[in-house]
Design a protein around this motif. Structure first.
Motif, PDB file in Angstrom:
ATOM      1  N   PRO A 118      17.403 -37.235  26.602  1.00  0.00           N
ATOM      2  CA  PRO A 118      17.256 -36.142  27.675  1.00  0.00           C
ATOM      3  C   PRO A 118      16.447 -35.161  26.860  1.00  0.00           C
ATOM      4  O   PRO A 118      16.634 -34.973  25.594  1.00  0.00           O
ATOM      5  CB  PRO A 118      18.487 -35.881  28.204  1.00  0.00           C
ATOM      6  CG  PRO A 118      19.513 -36.331  26.871  1.00  0.00           C
ATOM      7  CD  PRO A 118      18.874 -37.289  26.467  1.00  0.00           C
ATOM      8  N   SER A 119      15.623 -34.061  27.215  1.00  0.00           N
ATOM      9  CA  SER A 119      14.891 -33.329  26.827  1.00  0.00           C
ATOM     10  C   SER A 119      14.692 -31.810  27.639  1.00  0.00           C
ATOM     11  O   SER A 119      14.898 -31.940  28.884  1.00  0.00           O
ATOM     12  CB  SER A 119      13.655 -33.707  26.426  1.00  0.00           C
ATOM     13  OG  SER A 119      12.973 -34.059  27.452  1.00  0.00           O
ATOM     14  N   GLU A 120      14.307 -30.864  26.609  1.00  0.00           N
ATOM     15  CA  GLU A 120      13.684 -29.439  27.611  1.00  0.00           C
ATOM     16  C   GLU A 120      12.687 -29.321  26.809  1.00  0.00           C
ATOM     17  O   GLU A 120      12.383 -29.270  25.633  1.00  0.00           O
ATOM     18  CB  GLU A 120      15.045 -28.632  27.522  1.00  0.00           C
ATOM     19  CG  GLU A 120      14.487 -27.129  28.004  1.00  0.00           C
ATOM     20  CD  GLU A 120      15.559 -26.129  27.724  1.00  0.00           C
ATOM     21  OE1 GLU A 120      15.183 -24.887  27.621  1.00  0.00           O
ATOM     22  OE2 GLU A 120      16.638 -26.319  27.667  1.00  0.00           O
ATOM     23  N   VAL A 121      11.561 -28.862  27.613  1.00  0.00           N
ATOM     24  CA  VAL A 121      10.430 -28.436  27.028  1.00  0.00           C
ATOM     25  C   VAL A 121      10.225 -26.841  27.138  1.00  0.00           C
ATOM     26  O   VAL A 121      10.494 -26.078  28.323  1.00  0.00           O
ATOM     27  CB  VAL A 121       9.309 -28.914  27.634  1.00  0.00           C
ATOM     28  CG1 VAL A 121       7.839 -28.533  27.107  1.00  0.00           C
ATOM     29  CG2 VAL A 121       9.371 -30.412  27.593  1.00  0.00           C
ATOM     30  N   ILE A 122       9.858 -26.366  25.945  1.00  0.00           N
ATOM     31  CA  ILE A 122       9.274 -24.792  25.908  1.00  0.00           C
ATOM     32  C   ILE A 122       7.907 -24.621  25.507  1.00  0.00           C
ATOM     33  O   ILE A 122       7.378 -25.426  24.695  1.00  0.00           O
ATOM     34  CB  ILE A 122      10.023 -24.066  24.797  1.00  0.00           C
ATOM     35  CG1 ILE A 122      11.789 -24.163  25.048  1.00  0.00           C
ATOM     36  CG2 ILE A 122       9.706 -22.656  24.776  1.00  0.00           C
ATOM     37  CD1 ILE A 122      12.547 -23.646  23.915  1.00  0.00           C
ATOM     38  N   LEU A 123       7.236 -24.174  26.480  1.00  0.00           N
ATOM     39  CA  LEU A 123       5.681 -23.521  26.358  1.00  0.00           C
ATOM     40  C   LEU A 123       5.841 -22.040  25.621  1.00  0.00           C
ATOM     41  O   LEU A 123       5.828 -21.225  26.337  1.00  0.00           O
ATOM     42  CB  LEU A 123       5.048 -23.606  27.788  1.00  0.00           C
ATOM     43  CG  LEU A 123       5.132 -25.122  28.315  1.00  0.00           C
ATOM     44  CD1 LEU A 123       4.249 -24.935  29.735  1.00  0.00           C
ATOM     45  CD2 LEU A 123       4.620 -26.180  27.374  1.00  0.00           C
ATOM     46  N   ASP A 124       5.202 -22.161  24.417  1.00  0.00           N
ATOM     47  CA  ASP A 124       5.122 -21.062  23.843  1.00  0.00           C
ATOM     48  C   ASP A 124       3.951 -21.368  22.623  1.00  0.00           C
ATOM     49  O   ASP A 124       3.918 -22.119  22.176  1.00  0.00           O
ATOM     50  CB  ASP A 124       6.453 -20.674  23.412  1.00  0.00           C
ATOM     51  CG  ASP A 124       6.578 -19.141  22.993  1.00  0.00           C
ATOM     52  OD1 ASP A 124       5.642 -18.376  23.139  1.00  0.00           O
ATOM     53  OD2 ASP A 124       7.827 -18.640  22.719  1.00  0.00           O
ATOM     54  N   ARG A 125       3.534 -19.911  22.305  1.00  0.00           N
ATOM     55  CA  ARG A 125       2.647 -20.027  21.109  1.00  0.00           C
ATOM     56  C   ARG A 125       3.010 -18.982  20.104  1.00  0.00           C
ATOM     57  O   ARG A 125       3.501 -17.705  20.598  1.00  0.00           O
ATOM     58  CB  ARG A 125       1.243 -19.538  21.483  1.00  0.00           C
ATOM     59  CG  ARG A 125       0.171 -19.469  20.837  1.00  0.00           C
ATOM     60  CD  ARG A 125      -1.188 -18.458  21.172  1.00  0.00           C
ATOM     61  NE  ARG A 125      -1.766 -19.149  22.398  1.00  0.00           N
ATOM     62  CZ  ARG A 125      -2.763 -20.120  22.605  1.00  0.00           C
ATOM     63  NH1 ARG A 125      -3.361 -20.494  21.492  1.00  0.00           N
ATOM     64  NH2 ARG A 125      -2.796 -20.400  23.768  1.00  0.00           N
ATOM     65  N   GLY A 126       3.224 -19.005  18.908  1.00  0.00           N
ATOM     66  CA  GLY A 126       3.608 -18.212  17.756  1.00  0.00           C
ATOM     67  C   GLY A 126       2.433 -16.954  17.530  1.00  0.00           C
ATOM     68  O   GLY A 126       1.485 -16.982  18.478  1.00  0.00           O
TER      69      GLY A 126
ATOM     70  N   LEU B 173      14.847 -30.800  22.217  1.00  0.00           N
ATOM     71  CA  LEU B 173      14.341 -29.277  22.411  1.00  0.00           C
ATOM     72  C   LEU B 173      12.503 -29.576  21.807  1.00  0.00           C
ATOM     73  O   LEU B 173      12.380 -29.732  20.802  1.00  0.00           O
ATOM     74  CB  LEU B 173      14.691 -28.237  21.903  1.00  0.00           C
ATOM     75  CG  LEU B 173      14.328 -27.001  22.036  1.00  0.00           C
ATOM     76  CD1 LEU B 173      14.257 -26.700  23.738  1.00  0.00           C
ATOM     77  CD2 LEU B 173      14.907 -25.736  21.517  1.00  0.00           C
ATOM     78  N   VAL B 174      11.657 -29.738  22.825  1.00  0.00           N
ATOM     79  CA  VAL B 174      10.435 -29.727  22.375  1.00  0.00           C
ATOM     80  C   VAL B 174       9.485 -28.531  22.572  1.00  0.00           C
ATOM     81  O   VAL B 174       9.492 -27.994  23.757  1.00  0.00           O
ATOM     82  CB  VAL B 174       9.380 -30.793  23.225  1.00  0.00           C
ATOM     83  CG1 VAL B 174       8.213 -31.189  22.900  1.00  0.00           C
ATOM     84  CG2 VAL B 174      10.490 -32.166  22.763  1.00  0.00           C
ATOM     85  N   ARG B 175       8.885 -27.820  21.622  1.00  0.00           N
ATOM     86  CA  ARG B 175       7.935 -26.817  21.898  1.00  0.00           C
ATOM     87  C   ARG B 175       6.589 -27.167  21.786  1.00  0.00           C
ATOM     88  O   ARG B 175       6.240 -27.425  20.706  1.00  0.00           O
ATOM     89  CB  ARG B 175       8.488 -25.786  21.032  1.00  0.00           C
ATOM     90  CG  ARG B 175       7.878 -24.201  21.135  1.00  0.00           C
ATOM     91  CD  ARG B 175       8.466 -23.174  20.538  1.00  0.00           C
ATOM     92  NE  ARG B 175       8.356 -23.272  19.113  1.00  0.00           N
ATOM     93  CZ  ARG B 175       9.254 -22.673  18.117  1.00  0.00           C
ATOM     94  NH1 ARG B 175       9.991 -21.733  18.689  1.00  0.00           N
ATOM     95  NH2 ARG B 175       9.107 -22.718  16.818  1.00  0.00           N
ATOM     96  N   SER B 176       5.772 -26.642  22.563  1.00  0.00           N
ATOM     97  CA  SER B 176       4.469 -26.931  22.339  1.00  0.00           C
ATOM     98  C   SER B 176       3.494 -25.616  23.314  1.00  0.00           C
ATOM     99  O   SER B 176       4.128 -25.042  24.199  1.00  0.00           O
ATOM    100  CB  SER B 176       3.840 -28.140  22.840  1.00  0.00           C
ATOM    101  OG  SER B 176       4.162 -28.518  24.375  1.00  0.00           O
ATOM    102  N   ILE B 177       2.377 -25.594  22.917  1.00  0.00           N
ATOM    103  CA  ILE B 177       1.446 -24.671  23.618  1.00  0.00           C
ATOM    104  C   ILE B 177       0.935 -25.049  25.095  1.00  0.00           C
ATOM    105  O   ILE B 177       1.273 -24.435  25.935  1.00  0.00           O
ATOM    106  CB  ILE B 177       0.179 -24.383  22.949  1.00  0.00           C
ATOM    107  CG1 ILE B 177       0.449 -23.758  21.609  1.00  0.00           C
ATOM    108  CG2 ILE B 177      -0.737 -23.533  23.732  1.00  0.00           C
ATOM    109  CD1 ILE B 177      -0.801 -23.707  20.654  1.00  0.00           C
TER     110      ILE B 177
END
Length: 257
Positions: free
Chosen positions: A172-180, A158-162
């Protein structure tokens, strides 16, 4: 009437934004905030703004001379490893006063299950040696490729980046686009729902993204923490208030901000 002093603020952090907001109200100072341009939609900033690199230390030195910069505050991200050295070398060349503004590191708390490593490559080694199967990566997108050796088909990521990663080698992976900023409840819910058993993070410090550490502590989840790169010698501080004092003292300005 004398011309105002000119401050170059190497930004991209919350601390840089707070410093710019405070100093931009002054009439005896021009603040130019420089951003690397890695984030597609940076938050609005007061004062003047420039985006993009300088062309190394020599290019930055040329900019300082051409723009008659009186002082420089390096408030870049704790993991902007090259820029801090370029700033040091450019200020050595030009005689421009320089301050490093960097927020404090996170410190491990009782109950934390941290493995501290020196680099993203070392983080990949730690993952390979461990037994994790569902990994939450919160290091940003720039060095995700360094974790590729740990993408051996035995783990889900699970990868989170802006902004979206340009090339994701974790499968395999899932990407979350988010900002703190992120909340402890939100991070706990996310990690529990995705059955995360390992968090990979850089020791960025600050409050905006610290909730994942408390969530991991509460859930008993292991954390691989990448330590910060070294900084050059010279004046430094971890608070915006001290940076304000330094700017005023270095430029002979009244402490009215």
């Amino acid at each position: 009437m004398t011309d105002p002093s000119r401050l170059l603020l190497l930004g991209g952090t919350t601390e840089a934004s707070r410093l710019a907001e405070t100093l931009s109200a002054r009439h005896d100072l021009v603040v130019v905030t420089s951003l690397a341009g890695r984030t597609a939609n940076p938050a609005p900033l007061p004062g003047q703004r420039r985006i993009g690199g300088f062309g190394g230390a020599d290019g930055l030195a040329a900019y300082l001379r051409a723009e008659r910069i009186s002082a420089l505050v390096d408030a870049t991200h704790p993991f902007a490893a090259r820029m801090r050295w370029h700033a040091y070398e450019a200020c050595q060349q030009t005689g421009v006063a320089r301050l490093r503004l960097e927020r404090p590191r996170w410190q491990a708390q009782p109950g934390d299950r941290w493995t501290v490593v020196a680099s993203m490559a070392a983080a990949a080694d730690a993952i390979v040696r461990g037994r994790s199967r569902r990994v939450f990566v919160t290091t940003g997108r720039s060095e995700l490729g360094m974790l590729a050796p740990a993408s051996d088909g035995r783990r889900w990521w699970l990868v989170r980046s802006i902004d979206p990663p340009e090339r994701l080698l974790l499968h395999p992976s899932e990407v979350i686009l988010d900002r703190g900023p992120f909340s402890v409840d939100g991070e706990t819910t996310l990690m529990a729902r995705q059955r995360i058993d390992l968090v990979v993070t850089k020791n960025s410090g600050g409050t905006a993204t610290a909730a994942k550490l408390e969530a991991a502590r509460n859930l008993g989840v292991d954390v691989v923490v990448v330590d910060r790169p070294p900084s050059p010698d010279g004046p430094s501080t971890s608070t915006v208030a001290d940076a304000l004092d330094w700017v005023c003292a270095s430029l002979g300005l009244s402490r009215s901000c």
